[in-house]
Write a protein that holds these residues in place. Structure first.
Motif, mmCIF file in Angstrom:
data_model
loop_
_atom_site.group_PDB
_atom_site.id
_atom_site.type_symbol
_atom_site.label_atom_id
_atom_site.label_comp_id
_atom_site.label_asym_id
_atom_site.label_seq_id
_atom_site.Cartn_x
_atom_site.Cartn_y
_atom_site.Cartn_z
ATOM 1 N N MET A 130 0.945 -1.410 0.480
ATOM 2 C CA MET A 130 0.243 0.096 -0.118
ATOM 3 C C MET A 130 0.521 0.954 0.093
ATOM 4 N N CYS A 131 2.232 1.175 0.575
ATOM 5 C CA CYS A 131 2.677 2.609 0.813
ATOM 6 C C CYS A 131 3.963 2.916 0.284
ATOM 7 N N HIS A 132 4.422 1.528 -1.051
ATOM 8 C CA HIS A 132 6.015 1.018 -1.180
ATOM 9 C C HIS A 132 5.695 1.329 -2.532
ATOM 10 N N GLY A 133 5.073 -0.057 -2.590
ATOM 11 C CA GLY A 133 4.606 -0.108 -4.082
ATOM 12 C C GLY A 133 4.635 0.459 -5.715
ATOM 13 N N ASP A 134 4.582 0.226 -6.521
ATOM 14 C CA ASP A 134 4.459 1.124 -7.417
ATOM 15 C C ASP A 134 3.266 0.506 -7.690
ATOM 16 N N MET A 135 2.664 1.544 -9.341
ATOM 17 C CA MET A 135 0.975 1.989 -9.582
ATOM 18 C C MET A 135 0.512 0.795 -9.572
ATOM 19 N N THR A 136 1.459 -0.094 -10.714
ATOM 20 C CA THR A 136 1.108 -1.389 -10.460
ATOM 21 C C THR A 136 0.370 -2.300 -9.134
ATOM 22 N N GLU A 137 1.526 -2.606 -8.832
ATOM 23 C CA GLU A 137 1.148 -2.991 -7.540
ATOM 24 C C GLU A 137 -0.456 -2.521 -7.240
ATOM 25 N N LYS A 138 0.009 -1.089 -6.450
ATOM 26 C CA LYS A 138 -1.154 -0.710 -5.571
ATOM 27 C C LYS A 138 -2.631 -1.119 -6.721
ATOM 28 N N LEU A 139 -2.339 -0.799 -8.707
ATOM 29 C CA LEU A 139 -3.086 -0.975 -8.404
ATOM 30 C C LEU A 139 -3.781 -2.140 -8.500
ATOM 31 N N LYS A 140 -2.991 -3.493 -8.454
ATOM 32 C CA LYS A 140 -3.286 -4.626 -8.463
ATOM 33 C C LYS A 140 -4.361 -4.764 -6.991
ATOM 34 N N LEU A 141 -3.779 -4.460 -6.137
ATOM 35 C CA LEU A 141 -4.406 -4.626 -5.107
ATOM 36 C C LEU A 141 -5.516 -4.024 -4.565
ATOM 37 N N LEU A 142 -5.793 -2.923 -4.634
ATOM 38 C CA LEU A 142 -7.358 -1.840 -5.365
ATOM 39 C C LEU A 142 -8.511 -3.077 -6.652
ATOM 40 N N TYR A 143 -7.676 -4.125 -6.872
ATOM 41 C CA TYR A 143 -8.902 -4.475 -7.685
ATOM 42 C C TYR A 143 -8.713 -5.633 -6.830
ATOM 43 N N LYS A 144 -8.121 -6.182 -6.449
ATOM 44 C CA LYS A 144 -8.346 -7.645 -5.041
ATOM 45 C C LYS A 144 -8.851 -7.212 -3.943
ATOM 46 N N LEU A 145 -8.987 -5.942 -3.539
ATOM 47 C CA LEU A 145 -9.899 -5.713 -2.467
ATOM 48 C C LEU A 145 -11.546 -5.437 -3.017
ATOM 49 N N HIS A 146 -11.535 -5.166 -4.000
ATOM 50 C CA HIS A 146 -13.243 -4.900 -4.871
ATOM 51 C C HIS A 146 -13.661 -6.309 -5.712
ATOM 52 N N LEU A 147 -12.675 -7.163 -5.976
ATOM 53 C CA LEU A 147 -13.367 -8.146 -6.167
ATOM 54 C C LEU A 147 -14.619 -8.966 -5.168
ATOM 55 N N PRO A 148 -16.014 -9.739 -5.432
ATOM 56 C CA PRO A 148 -16.992 -9.702 -4.304
ATOM 57 C C PRO A 148 -16.654 -10.771 -3.309
ATOM 58 N N PRO A 149 -16.744 -10.347 -2.208
ATOM 59 C CA PRO A 149 -15.830 -11.375 -1.186
ATOM 60 C C PRO A 149 -16.556 -12.569 -0.845
ATOM 61 N N GLY A 150 -17.300 -12.789 -1.925
ATOM 62 C CA GLY A 150 -17.567 -14.258 -2.272
ATOM 63 C C GLY A 150 -16.663 -15.207 -3.000
ATOM 64 N N ILE A 151 -16.179 -14.828 -3.238
ATOM 65 C CA ILE A 151 -15.275 -14.656 -5.295
ATOM 66 C C ILE A 151 -13.596 -15.217 -4.585
ATOM 67 N N ILE A 152 -13.402 -16.543 -4.538
ATOM 68 C CA ILE A 152 -11.693 -16.747 -3.791
ATOM 69 C C ILE A 152 -11.121 -17.127 -4.936
ATOM 70 N N VAL A 153 -10.156 -16.232 -5.339
ATOM 71 C CA VAL A 153 -9.390 -16.208 -6.525
ATOM 72 C C VAL A 153 -8.206 -17.535 -6.475
ATOM 73 N N PRO A 154 -8.462 -19.136 -7.226
ATOM 74 C CA PRO A 154 -7.604 -20.112 -7.185
ATOM 75 C C PRO A 154 -5.840 -19.673 -7.116
ATOM 76 N N ARG A 155 -5.398 -20.997 -6.602
ATOM 77 C CA ARG A 155 -4.004 -20.265 -6.512
ATOM 78 C C ARG A 155 -3.044 -21.346 -7.183
ATOM 79 N N CYS A 156 -2.459 -20.831 -8.068
ATOM 80 C CA CYS A 156 -1.965 -22.475 -8.508
ATOM 81 C C CYS A 156 -0.739 -23.262 -7.425
ATOM 82 N N VAL A 157 -1.168 -24.529 -7.250
ATOM 83 C CA VAL A 157 -0.075 -25.059 -7.172
ATOM 84 C C VAL A 157 0.699 -26.175 -8.050
ATOM 85 N N THR A 158 1.670 -26.238 -7.651
ATOM 86 C CA THR A 158 2.785 -26.616 -8.039
ATOM 87 C C THR A 158 3.640 -27.902 -7.331
#
Length: 108
Positions: free
Chosen positions: A80-108
């Motif tokens: 939030m404080c030190h990320g570049d603009m792309t990181e901050k935009l990604k964070l804001l996008y993730k914060l505004h996903l509907p709370p019921g949606i869980i983004v799956p993680r890739c497991v390797t």
């Protein structure tokens, strides 16, 4: 700051697990996170502070145990404080996903 971290209803012993790595030993719950988020977040949220804090808490709670450790907290605050603009935009996008949606993680 200590009362903000521990709150009035929990003691250090309840939140401390010495078997974990140092950065993961101390953990905070959603109420404590809201207090710290309100005091430290660089974004003015107004009436939306509680909902954004709750969403960020869920995003940072990697192991979904209902607690955020120091490492998870600092990772979020750093973005939030030190990320570049792309990181901050990604964070804001993730914060505004509907709370019921869980983004799956890739497991390797």
């Amino acid at each position: 700051m200590t009362s903000c971290y521990w709150g009035s209803s929990s003691s250090a012993a309840e939140r401390h697990d010495p078997s974990l790595p140092y950065l993961e030993q101390y953990r905070i719950d959603p109420a404590q996170f809201l207090q710290l988020f309100s005091a430290l977040a660089p974004w003015l949220c107004g009436g939306h502070t509680p909902s954004l804090a709750a969403r960020l808490f869920r995003l940072l709670d990697q192991n979904q145990d209902g607690l955020v450790n120091f490492k998870e907290f600092i990772t979020g605050l750093s973005g939030m404080c030190h990320g570049d603009m792309t990181e901050k935009l990604k964070l804001l996008y993730k914060l505004h996903l509907p709370p019921g949606i869980i983004v799956p993680r890739c497991v390797t």
